[in-house]
Design an enzyme around this catalytic site. Structure first.
Site, PDB file in Angstrom:
ATOM      1  N   ARG A  23      27.307 -15.283  32.213  1.00 44.34           N
ATOM      2  CA  ARG A  23      26.676 -15.026  31.120  1.00 44.34           C
ATOM      3  C   ARG A  23      27.689 -14.428  29.845  1.00 44.34           C
ATOM      4  O   ARG A  23      27.213 -13.570  28.962  1.00 44.34           O
ATOM      5  CB  ARG A  23      25.769 -13.783  31.183  1.00 44.34           C
ATOM      6  CG  ARG A  23      24.900 -14.001  32.526  1.00 44.34           C
ATOM      7  CD  ARG A  23      23.773 -14.585  31.929  1.00 44.34           C
ATOM      8  NE  ARG A  23      22.405 -14.415  32.643  1.00 44.34           N
ATOM      9  CZ  ARG A  23      21.375 -13.826  32.544  1.00 44.34           C
ATOM     10  NH1 ARG A  23      21.316 -13.123  31.315  1.00 44.34           N
ATOM     11  NH2 ARG A  23      20.318 -13.594  33.388  1.00 44.34           N
ATOM     12  N   ARG A  27      24.104 -10.730  24.547  1.00 42.73           N
ATOM     13  CA  ARG A  27      23.814  -9.734  23.781  1.00 42.73           C
ATOM     14  C   ARG A  27      25.046  -8.629  23.721  1.00 42.73           C
ATOM     15  O   ARG A  27      25.196  -7.784  22.848  1.00 42.73           O
ATOM     16  CB  ARG A  27      22.704  -8.754  23.979  1.00 42.73           C
ATOM     17  CG  ARG A  27      21.560  -9.652  23.891  1.00 42.73           C
ATOM     18  CD  ARG A  27      20.322  -9.236  24.797  1.00 42.73           C
ATOM     19  NE  ARG A  27      20.670  -9.406  26.152  1.00 42.73           N
ATOM     20  CZ  ARG A  27      19.814  -9.255  27.117  1.00 42.73           C
ATOM     21  NH1 ARG A  27      18.707  -8.900  27.297  1.00 42.73           N
ATOM     22  NH2 ARG A  27      20.208  -9.592  28.418  1.00 42.73           N
ATOM     23  N   ARG A  36      21.116 -14.122  17.009  1.00 41.50           N
ATOM     24  CA  ARG A  36      19.647 -13.896  17.899  1.00 41.50           C
ATOM     25  C   ARG A  36      18.808 -13.046  16.725  1.00 41.50           C
ATOM     26  O   ARG A  36      17.626 -13.100  17.058  1.00 41.50           O
ATOM     27  CB  ARG A  36      20.007 -13.063  18.957  1.00 41.50           C
ATOM     28  CG  ARG A  36      19.745 -13.187  20.214  1.00 41.50           C
ATOM     29  CD  ARG A  36      18.547 -14.046  20.612  1.00 41.50           C
ATOM     30  NE  ARG A  36      17.644 -13.237  21.668  1.00 41.50           N
ATOM     31  CZ  ARG A  36      16.505 -12.767  21.017  1.00 41.50           C
ATOM     32  NH1 ARG A  36      16.143 -12.725  19.851  1.00 41.50           N
ATOM     33  NH2 ARG A  36      16.025 -11.790  22.063  1.00 41.50           N
ATOM     34  N   ASP A  72      19.262 -21.456  29.635  1.00 43.01           N
ATOM     35  CA  ASP A  72      18.826 -20.597  30.781  1.00 43.01           C
ATOM     36  C   ASP A  72      18.095 -21.356  31.936  1.00 43.01           C
ATOM     37  O   ASP A  72      17.717 -22.314  31.753  1.00 43.01           O
ATOM     38  CB  ASP A  72      17.488 -19.734  30.245  1.00 43.01           C
ATOM     39  CG  ASP A  72      17.303 -18.591  31.069  1.00 43.01           C
ATOM     40  OD1 ASP A  72      17.890 -17.390  30.826  1.00 43.01           O
ATOM     41  OD2 ASP A  72      16.485 -18.458  31.965  1.00 43.01           O
ATOM     42  N   TYR A 149      10.882 -17.906  40.687  1.00 46.16           N
ATOM     43  CA  TYR A 149      10.390 -17.357  39.299  1.00 46.16           C
ATOM     44  C   TYR A 149       9.020 -18.223  39.455  1.00 46.16           C
ATOM     45  O   TYR A 149       7.907 -17.732  38.703  1.00 46.16           O
ATOM     46  CB  TYR A 149      11.078 -17.849  38.178  1.00 46.16           C
ATOM     47  CG  TYR A 149      12.415 -16.912  37.981  1.00 46.16           C
ATOM     48  CD1 TYR A 149      12.262 -15.812  37.401  1.00 46.16           C
ATOM     49  CD2 TYR A 149      13.491 -17.273  38.791  1.00 46.16           C
ATOM     50  CE1 TYR A 149      13.266 -14.855  37.070  1.00 46.16           C
ATOM     51  CE2 TYR A 149      14.556 -16.126  38.603  1.00 46.16           C
ATOM     52  CZ  TYR A 149      14.471 -15.208  37.691  1.00 46.16           C
ATOM     53  OH  TYR A 149      15.555 -14.368  37.615  1.00 46.16           O
TER      54      TYR A 149
END
Ligand code: CP3
Length: 342
Positions: A23, A27, A36, A72, A149
């Site tokens: 990752r 952010r 973003r 993702d 998921y």
């Protein structure tokens, strides 16, 4: 091109220990936040120029030895026919969880060129941009992690719907895993054809299972995927999160590189994984909240313990956290390059 990472994946001798961060685009970096602030997360994943731009940010800012495609794991689940949204507070939300035979039957094995062309386009842009820099990693979720998921409809605390299907309706559960495995193979093969030089399979939820169930029910699908991908002649990394109970099993996956989390001591991992696989990992992401001196100390600890492994690629034991100071990530990369093997 700096091919240290590729060599390490193949178990060849390297001048220093390569490092990248799971990752690594995200952010915690103000340059990412700037992009973003203009687009939502899914638009960012589906706009090749922007996805390529944020992929390159950590390569330039941190000095890591590999780039990882910005995307993702749930993009492929959307392509299987589920509705996907990301909420800032709740994370991913998948409409209508698939818990019945009818719902599983409705899922498709997508054609990557048709349904995820933006991923392949991003890879092509990146290979041009990275030509004299570092190799590019493509990735997918592992069959079981994607199944959680699909069955839970998002993130979960105790995965009760997933486990309920596994124990109550093993035939349906296996049919779902087969469909996802075919999806993973098609998706990663397309990424490799487009230019991904290494692929990583993220099994983020492997560790929620008893080793008995993991080995009997899940692991055959992991091996099927890896076996199919190995024919394409690029290194495969299998990252099983929360793996301390699973190491003797995952060492038989057929992957070139096994990624491990921080809950197992690197010295024990080296002994238990044996001399045939390269090990990737395994600093606790929260160590990056410590001082620069402490980060250096822990980097040296892991490098020292990994020294007798067949090969070592330094990484965190799981994804970097959004609150991480960028300077700490830089300090970690510098420490690996300073103290790594030769
Ligand atoms: O490594 C990289 O830099 C490539 C990018 C990448 C993302 N997700 C971007 C992302 C990768 C490799 C992933 C994989 C992924 N996605 C996993 C497996 C790895 C792991 O951490 O276990 C999982 C389980 C997901 C699913 C997912 N995506 C969740 C649960 C969430 C919400 C939680 C969170 O971290 O926000 C995401 C969102 C997500 N994926 C973000 C990013 C940068 C944050 C989105 C934003 O900008 O708001």
């Amino acid at each position: 091109m700096n091919d240290t990472f590729l060599k390490a994946c193949r178990g060849e001798k390297v001048d220093y220990t390569p490092v990248w961060i799971m990752r690594q685009a995200g952010r915690y970096m103000k340059e990412y936040q700037e992009v973003r602030s203009r687009v939502d997360f899914l638009t960012l994943c589906k706009t090749p120029e922007l996805a390529a731009k944020v992929t390159l940010q950590p390569v330039d800012i941190l000095g890591v030895d590999a780039a990882i495609l910005f995307s993702d794991i749930l993009i492929a689940v959307e392509a299987m026919g589920m509705h996907l949204e990301f909420s800032d507070k709740k994370g991913p939300i998948l409409g209508e969880p698939a818990r019945t035979k009818a719902a599983v039957d409705k899922l498709v094995i997508p054609d990557t060129e048709d349904s995820m062309p933006f991923v392949l386009e991003t890879i092509k842009i990146l290979r041009r941009e990275l030509a004299d820099k570092v190799p590019l990693i493509g990735f997918s979720g592992a069959p079981f992690t994607l199944a959680t998921y699909i069955i839970e409809g998002g993130s979960s605390r105790n995965f009760s719907h997933t486990k309920r299907m596994m124990y109550q309706n093993p035939g349906l559960f296996n049919a779902l895993l087969e469909k996802i495995t075919a999806t993973v193979i098609g998706y990663l093969s397309a990424q490799i054809r487009a230019g991904a030089q290494v692929v990583q399979i993220f099994d983020s939820w492997a560790g929620i299972l008893a080793p008995y169930d993991y080995e009997k029910v899940i692991f055959p699908h992991v091996k099927t995927a890896i076996k199919a991908l190995k024919k394409l002649d690029v290194p495969v990394i299998y990252f099983a999160n929360d793996c301390p109970g699973l190491l003797e099993i995952v060492k038989k996956s057929g992957a070139d590189v096994i990624g491990i989390d921080w809950r197992v001591d690197m010295a024990h991992a080296v002994k238990r994984l044996g001399k045939k696989v390269v090990i990737q990992g395994n600093l606790d992401p929260c160590v990056l909240f410590g001082t620069k001196e402490y980060i250096e100390e822990r980097v040296q600890e892991i490098l020292g313990k990994a020294h007798t492994a067949h090969g070592h690629i330094f990484n965190l034991g799981h994804g970097i956290l959004p609150e991480t100071p960028v300077e700490s990530a830089i300090a970690m990369v510098e420490a690996v390059h300073k103290y790594g093997r030769n």
